[in-house]
Design an enzyme around this catalytic site. Structure first.
Site, mmCIF file in Angstrom:
data_model
loop_
_atom_site.group_PDB
_atom_site.id
_atom_site.type_symbol
_atom_site.label_atom_id
_atom_site.label_comp_id
_atom_site.label_asym_id
_atom_site.label_seq_id
_atom_site.Cartn_x
_atom_site.Cartn_y
_atom_site.Cartn_z
ATOM 1 C CB THR A 1 74.167 60.649 32.758
ATOM 2 O OG1 THR A 1 74.229 59.381 32.096
ATOM 3 C CG2 THR A 1 74.999 61.657 31.989
ATOM 4 N NE ARG B 1 68.574 56.477 31.045
ATOM 5 C CZ ARG B 1 69.230 56.545 32.198
ATOM 6 N NH1 ARG B 1 70.180 55.685 32.469
ATOM 7 N NH2 ARG B 1 68.935 57.458 33.086
ATOM 8 C CG HIS C 1 41.254 33.694 45.574
ATOM 9 N ND1 HIS C 1 41.284 32.944 46.729
ATOM 10 C CD2 HIS C 1 41.766 32.912 44.602
ATOM 11 C CE1 HIS C 1 41.789 31.741 46.466
ATOM 12 N NE2 HIS C 1 42.088 31.701 45.186
ATOM 13 N N GLY D 1 67.752 67.541 31.773
ATOM 14 C CA GLY D 1 69.001 67.977 32.399
ATOM 15 C C GLY D 1 69.250 69.454 32.181
ATOM 16 N N GLY E 1 66.247 61.459 40.742
ATOM 17 C CA GLY E 1 67.692 61.447 40.921
ATOM 18 C C GLY E 1 68.234 62.787 41.391
ATOM 19 C CG ASP F 1 65.663 56.395 32.880
ATOM 20 O OD1 ASP F 1 65.535 57.614 33.099
ATOM 21 O OD2 ASP F 1 66.666 55.750 33.202
ATOM 22 N N GLY F 2 62.503 58.500 32.926
ATOM 23 C CA GLY F 2 61.643 59.089 33.941
ATOM 24 C C GLY F 2 62.250 59.268 35.308
ATOM 25 C CG ASP F 3 66.377 58.047 36.108
ATOM 26 O OD1 ASP F 3 66.390 58.864 35.160
ATOM 27 O OD2 ASP F 3 67.346 57.323 36.374
#
Length: 586
Positions: free
Chosen positions: A443, A543, A217, A558, A403, A397-399
């Site tokens: 990708t 995406r 808790h 990209g 990546g 998606d913010g990666d």
């Protein structure tokens, strides 16, 4: 925070009703909690567990075959009342007595104890066991004062299995007590939990800090430190729980890595990867280990490690089958040892691209240039990782930043190894391309892989790289990327930066061309202009395409990263990066 509730004061009752409705035929509501639909088997000791709500699967999710016959469910983080305990125990009693077990918290001790006294006065045989596994809450010489945390599950499981086997009340109490005495837990927290309807957590930590030994808790622990790596956290957890190994323990152990609500499964598996190995190194033999959420604390960001040192009696009870809404157990067997012959039959990994040695000074210099460019790319991508991730988060998606950094790190490592082995420029770049595609994923990883492979194939073997060689390689890379990805200018992809850059370079070849450095600067400017132009496009591929017009006004990450790296590639071989291009990228 908790997002789904009606009136906060009704949260526990509504959650309990929903649980029963989710498991028709298995659970039934009783005053004060829930019980098995079929009731306790006549003549069997009734195992009753309980405590405050907010810890699912504990306590209500553990009602079922092989564990508990009933659970007393208080309000969120609040002990059940004496009346609730009385009602549930009476509903569960099948004539052989009631075994009641719960974590060692003051309110629970008072209310369960008062209920047990009244039940005994009325002729019901009752035994109580407090779970005391949390090593952070009291020293070893005051172990009876410790809190009960995720060790609850181990004790409940042993008691439930003993009762299912037909043990009498005294024997159930003895075995559960033995399990409790041999169970140790230690937990950590990264952030507090928030009660339904509240707008702030019960406790908080400074950003970047972890609290060692906090209770479920948010009860005080033993201190705060900077958040460690997963490996550092694993070492701390293992050291804490193994520090009190009971005398005579032969190494067998039931081990539980428990998420407290907001540290989810894949993070737990990362942690378990190291915890498993550290336990093995310390001579612990795992018996049916568990990794997941078993004793939570609403949305608390934290986790705990529990070890119960088994003996012959406890091991069999731990392995006995259990089937509850939240806990299925049984049928576990150790992984078979793999012989060298069996290992040899596993398929071989895909070989790395062939390494051709450089045999001339020009070839060796070209290979060093490839590695130098990749090192420059690594530095700039890590510097831009957050910016690229933020761009991607607006329309994806913010990666992307993560990546790209992951890919270039692998590429640099592979290139350095190939260079150390004496490879020529095409070999060094092929090894880098293979590693980039493998580690970056997604990708962008695939596209950068095929693009760099095409560029490598255009470089001369064991010779200096001319401007015309480079332009031919860039053209080949563009063709491969467009072929594999299917993108054209205007689709809001890296092609929007690559295509205009290559067009500038192609136009600069031939006898009347401008100097190569000036041409490369012009190509970098064209790439940045192309990346900036993507703010005017709605994505048609990738995406982001599902966002439609929502992607307008956001540059494609990209295209942005490609333009950035073209500038750094030139800088690595002495071509100044155009100032305007640098500003646009950042």
């Amino acid at each position: 925070m908790t997002y789904v509730h009606n009136r906060p004061e009704d949260f526990a009752a509504e959650a309990l009703r929903g649980l029963v409705k989710a498991h028709p035929g298995r659970l039934r509501p009783v005053p004060g909690g829930i019980a098995r639909t079929e009731g306790t088997r006549p003549g069997k000791v009734a195992v009753v567990v309980g405590g405050g709500s907010g810890h699912y699967p504990a306590f209500a999710g553990l009602v079922g075959a092989g564990v508990a016959d009933a659970a007393v469910c208080g309000e969120v983080f609040t002990s059940p009342s004496t009346r609730q305990v009385l009602d549930v125990c009476r509903a569960a009693d099948a004539g052989a007595g009631v075994f009641v077990t719960f974590g060692n918290y003051a309110g629970d001790v008072l209310n369960f104890g008062a209920a047990a006294s009244r039940l005994r006065a009325q002729g019901t045989d009752v035994s109580i066991l407090l779970v005391t596994d949390d090593v952070a809450s009291a020293p070893a010489d005051r172990a009876a004062e410790r809190r009960g945390v995720a060790g609850d599950l181990v004790v409940f499981k042993v008691a439930g299995a003993a009762a299912e086997r037909g043990a009498d009340l005294a024997e159930v109490n003895r075995l559960a007590g033995r399990a409790n005495a041999r169970t140790r837990s230690f937990g950590v927290a990264f952030g507090g939990c928030t009660l339904p309807g509240q707008d702030h957590p019960l406790f908080s930590l400074e950003p970047g800090q972890v609290g060692w030994g906090l209770g479920i808790h948010g009860e005080p622990g033993v201190g705060e430190e900077a958040v460690p790596t997963a490996a550092g956290l694993a070492a701390e957890l293992v050291e804490r729980v193994l520090a009190e190994r009971p005398a005579g323990a032969d190494g067998r152990a039931a081990v539980l890595l428990n998420g407290l609500g907001n540290v989810k499964y894949e993070e737990l598996f990362v942690l378990w990867d190291r915890v498993h190995d550290l336990l093995a190194e310390r001579g612990v033999r795992l018996v049916a280990p568990l990794v997941g959420e078993y004793v939570t604390s609403l949305d608390m960001a934290g986790c705990s490690l529990t070890v119960c040192w088994l003996d012959d009696e406890l091991e069999q009870l731990w392995l006995d089958p259990a089937d509850t809404p939240a806990f299925r157990h049984g049928g576990w067997r150790p992984a078979p040892a793999v012989t060298p012959e069996e290992s040899a039959t596993e398929p071989a990994a895909d070989p790395a691209p062939a390494l051709v040695p450089a045999t001339t000074d020009e070839g060796a210099a070209a290979a060093r240039s490839v590695a130098r460019i990749l090192h420059r790319a690594q530095a700039v991508l890590h510097d831009a990782e957050e910016m690229l991730g933020d761009l991607d988060a607006l329309a994806g998606d913010g990666d992307h930043g993560r990546g790209m950094s992951r890919g270039v790190d692998a590429a640099v490592e592979a290139a350095d190894a190939a260079l150390a082995a004496g490879g020529d420029a095409p070999s060094v770049l092929r090894r880098a391309a293979d590693a980039w595609a493998d580690r970056a994923g997604g990708t962008s990883g695939a596209l950068w892989g095929v693009g760099l492979f095409a560029l490598a194939d255009a470089l001369p073997a064991d010779a200096a790289v001319s401007f015309d060689d480079l332009v031919a390689g860039m053209s080949a890379a563009r063709a491969q990327i467009r072929s594999v990805g299917g993108a054209s200018v205007g689709d809001k992809t890296l092609v929007d930066a690559l295509d205009p850059a290559v067009e500038v370079l192609v136009a600069a070849t031939g006898a009347a061309s401008r100097p190569s450095g000036e041409a490369w600067q012009a190509a970098v400017r064209a790439a940045h202009q192309g990346a900036t132009a993507t703010t005017q496009f709605a994505a048609r591929l990738g995406r982001s395409r599902v966002l439609g017009d929502k992607s307008l006004g956001v540059a494609d990450p990209g295209a942005t990263s490609l333009a950035l790296l073209l500038g750094e590639a030139g800088a690595a071989v002495g071509v100044p990066v155009p100032a305007s291009s640098t500003e646009e990228a950042r």
